[in-house]
Design an enzyme around this catalytic site. Structure first.
Site, PDB file in Angstrom:
ATOM      1  N   ASP A  57       0.858  -1.190   0.000  1.00  0.00           N
ATOM      2  CA  ASP A  57       0.000   0.000   0.000  1.00  0.00           C
ATOM      3  C   ASP A  57       0.896   1.243   0.000  1.00  0.00           C
ATOM      4  O   ASP A  57       1.404   1.630  -1.048  1.00  0.00           O
ATOM      5  CB  ASP A  57      -0.934  -0.081   1.214  1.00  0.00           C
TER       6      ASP A  57
ATOM      7  N   LYS B 208      -1.403  -1.964  -4.619  1.00  0.00           N
ATOM      8  CA  LYS B 208      -2.291  -0.849  -4.968  1.00  0.00           C
ATOM      9  C   LYS B 208      -1.598   0.085  -5.937  1.00  0.00           C
ATOM     10  O   LYS B 208      -0.436   0.435  -5.750  1.00  0.00           O
ATOM     11  CB  LYS B 208      -2.695  -0.075  -3.706  1.00  0.00           C
TER      12      LYS B 208
ATOM     13  N   ASP C 143      -7.509  -7.944   6.702  1.00  0.00           N
ATOM     14  CA  ASP C 143      -8.519  -7.609   7.705  1.00  0.00           C
ATOM     15  C   ASP C 143      -8.877  -6.137   7.699  1.00  0.00           C
ATOM     16  O   ASP C 143      -8.163  -5.294   7.143  1.00  0.00           O
ATOM     17  CB  ASP C 143      -7.981  -7.939   9.108  1.00  0.00           C
TER      18      ASP C 143
END
Ligand code: IMP
Ligand code: MG
Length: 182
Positions: A102, A130, A158
């Site tokens: 990320d 990403k 999660d």
């Protein structure tokens, strides 16, 4: 749990067939050598289990456990190692496995830390990456899927420790993320 998703991105069958390809690529590149896999807990658990069963090479498996998200969907940039002893990486060929790239904080920090211990080589493999500018310069050598900059859960990933056991990957409803920030 499924009602909490905006949409499903990757069904289990799509994930597993992509893992067949990734495993073949990794097996080819590390053939004949020794390999040490270091999985980043807990997000990479499902990915690790399914990927490694597809790699027919002798390998050593170790773990690092870090905390970077303090409950919500924002990265703090501060990475805390939850264990005191790091895996033995000296003179080894290291493959780091993580669920998602990320901001890059987590993998950049782990990579730097392992590099100080004198490995022969380090590569990074992530299930998801990403498409966005990284806060820290770090690239993955193996990527399962590139995704848009959306918050995803399932298959190990999660949100506030929930949804890891979903067998597929989906985009979390934005109202649920907003709610938790209040
Ligand atoms: P980074 O340090 O910003 O690259 O974030 C890496 C870590 O943040 C991953 O190992 C995940 O635990 C978590 N993370 C980042 N994006 C997501 C997401 O969309 N869903 C779930 N966890 C995420
Ligand atoms: Mg994680």
């Amino acid at each position: 749990m499924q009602d909490d998703l905006e949409r499903i991105l990757f069904h289990e069958t799509a994930i597993l067939s992509r893992l067949d390809q990734l495993a073949a690529e990794i097996s080819h590149e590390y053939r004949g050598g020794e390999l040490t896999v270091i999985a980043v807990l807990s997000g990479s658990l499902m990915f690790m289990a399914d990927l490694l069963r597809r790699i027919p090479l002798p390998l050593k498996l170790d773990f690092v456990s870090v905390a970077s998200y303090y409950g919500d969907a924002q990265t703090s940039g501060e990475i805390v190692f939850k264990q005191t002893a790091l895996p033995d990486v000296k003179d080894r060929h290291i493959l780091i496995l993580d669920d998602i790239l990320d901001s890059g904080h987590t993998l950049a920090t782990i990579r730097e830390k392992l590099e100080m211990a004198g490995p022969r080589s380090i590569r990074i493999c992530v299930l998801l990456s990403k498409k966005k500018p990284r806060a820290r310069p770090v690239d993955a050598d193996y990527v399962g899927f590139e995704i848009e900059d959306e918050f995803v859960v399932g298959y190990g990933l999660d949100f506030m420790e929930k949804y890891r056991n979903l067998p597929f990957i989906g985009v979390l409803r934005k109202d649920l993320i907003a709610q938790s920030n209040r």
